[in-house]
Design an enzyme around this catalytic site. Structure first.
Site, PDB file in Angstrom:
ATOM      1  N   HIS A 122      49.498  47.396  44.996  1.00  0.00           N
ATOM      2  CA  HIS A 122      50.245  47.420  43.731  1.00  0.00           C
ATOM      3  C   HIS A 122      49.852  48.668  42.933  1.00  0.00           C
ATOM      4  CE1 HIS A 122      52.356  45.352  40.379  1.00  0.00           C
ATOM      5  NE2 HIS A 122      51.408  45.863  39.605  1.00  0.00           N
TER       6      HIS A 122
ATOM      7  N   MET B 112      55.333  38.952  34.052  1.00  0.00           N
ATOM      8  CA  MET B 112      54.042  39.417  33.539  1.00  0.00           C
ATOM      9  C   MET B 112      53.299  38.243  32.903  1.00  0.00           C
ATOM     10  SD  MET B 112      53.721  42.594  34.301  1.00  0.00           S
ATOM     11  CE  MET B 112      52.143  42.792  33.476  1.00  0.00           C
TER      12      MET B 112
ATOM     13  N   PHE C  54      47.251  47.202  30.530  1.00  0.00           N
ATOM     14  CA  PHE C  54      45.836  47.289  30.891  1.00  0.00           C
ATOM     15  C   PHE C  54      45.449  46.218  31.904  1.00  0.00           C
ATOM     16  CE2 PHE C  54      46.473  48.891  26.655  1.00  0.00           C
ATOM     17  CZ  PHE C  54      45.844  50.129  26.715  1.00  0.00           C
TER      18      PHE C  54
HETATM   19  O1  LIG Z   1      50.564  45.791  35.411  1.00  0.00           O
HETATM   20  C1  LIG Z   1      49.415  45.513  35.139  1.00  0.00           C
HETATM   21  C2  LIG Z   1      48.872  45.685  33.763  1.00  0.00           C
HETATM   22  O2  LIG Z   1      49.885  46.147  32.938  1.00  0.00           O
HETATM   23  C3  LIG Z   1      48.600  44.909  36.205  1.00  0.00           C
HETATM   24  O3  LIG Z   1      49.068  45.203  37.489  1.00  0.00           O
HETATM   25  C4  LIG Z   1      47.090  45.008  36.113  1.00  0.00           C
HETATM   26  O4  LIG Z   1      46.591  46.068  36.848  1.00  0.00           O
HETATM   27  C5  LIG Z   1      46.492  43.724  36.625  1.00  0.00           C
HETATM   28  O5  LIG Z   1      45.106  43.763  36.455  1.00  0.00           O
HETATM   29  P1  LIG Z   1      44.254  42.419  36.367  1.00  0.00           P
HETATM   30  O6  LIG Z   1      44.786  41.645  35.172  1.00  0.00           O
HETATM   31  O7  LIG Z   1      44.503  41.680  37.646  1.00  0.00           O
HETATM   32  O8  LIG Z   1      42.861  42.900  36.184  1.00  0.00           O
HETATM   33 FE   LIG Z   2      51.235  45.749  37.471  1.00  0.00          FE
END
Ligand SMILES: O=C(CO)[C@@H](O)[C@H](O)COP(=O)(O)O
Ligand SMILES: [Fe+2]
Length: 225
Positions: A31, A135, A141
């Site tokens: 990802h 999401m 982040f």
């Molecule tokens: O798209 C996003 C954040 O915006 C994610 O893909 C984060 O990278 C997931 O990170 P974790 O919450 O699993 O640490």
């Molecule tokens: Fe993401």
């Protein structure tokens, strides 16, 4: 379909991306979070890095575009070698045209919803998509706490997918870990993004394996590996 685990390289060491990809070689997809400091208040990487990473790993790339104007940029990520490209519903000007363009160029087309964006207005668009991303944190982040209040939306989306008899994958992203993945799987998700839960572990490959086992056991939709 079996459950899929997609480690997010946002939590990896950006100076060693090829090695970090190799560390999770058993993952289904890698990802890749693309952020432009406009759609979200953070800046990560762009087309040239995706191009290099696609050459450096055999694991297919799942690009999550948290950018303004994905209508202009998303096709370039397909050309850079991404196997799946996700644009945000809140940013796309013409989501149907964009999904068709991504598919026509040879990648899987996916659309993401921020936590406050409901699925219902997009019901008629679902056949145009290969994956829907819900999401489970505010995008921007890694390492944020999972939003439990997204579970009903995951459930309602799974019901819509079943109602229309679609093959659509249902991805969750944000705060997915050993303590939250089962709730997501029970609600109907079948593709799980995990950043800190994978790259923060002492053995990232083992973390992927354990998350997959947990998700498969809890899933009411996907068959196990
Ligand atoms: O798209 C996003 C954040 O915006 C994610 O893909 C984060 O990278 C997931 O990170 P974790 O919450 O699993 O640490
Ligand atoms: Fe993401």
């Amino acid at each position: 379909m079996a459950v899929q685990i997609n480690p997010s390289i946002l939590s990896a060491d950006f100076a060693r991306l090829a090695d970090e990809a190799q560390a999770v070689a058993g993952a289904d997809w890698l990802h890749v979070d693309v952020m432009d400091n406009h759609f979200v208040p953070n800046l990560t990487l762009g087309v040239p890095v995706v191009e290099s990473l696609a050459r450096a790993t055999d694991t297919p790339l799942d690009c999550h575009l948290m950018i303004e104007n994905p209508d202009r940029w998303a096709p370039q990520y397909v050309e850079a070698g991404a196997g799946s490209v996700t644009f945000h519903a809140e940013a796309a000007h013409a989501p149907v045209r964009l999904a068709r363009e991504i598919r026509a160029k040879g990648a899987r087309a996916s659309m993401a919803l921020k936590p406050a964006t409901p699925i219902e207005p997009y019901e008629d668009l679902l056949p145009e998509l290969d994956m829907l991303l819900i999401m489970t944190v505010e995008p921007g982040f890694g390492g944020q706490a999972f939003l439990d209040i997204m579970l009903p939306k995951i459930r309602r989306t799974r019901e819509l997918i079943s109602k229309h008899g679609l093959e659509l994958w249902l991805q969750v992203d944000g705060g997915v870990s050993a303590s939250t993945i089962e709730r997501c799987a029970e609600a109907g998700a079948d593709v799980f993004v995990a950043g800190s839960a994978v790259y923060g572990a002492s053995d990232p490959a083992e973390a992927v394996r354990a998350l997959r086992e947990q998700a498969a056991a809890a899933s009411t939709w996907a068959c196990g590996h």
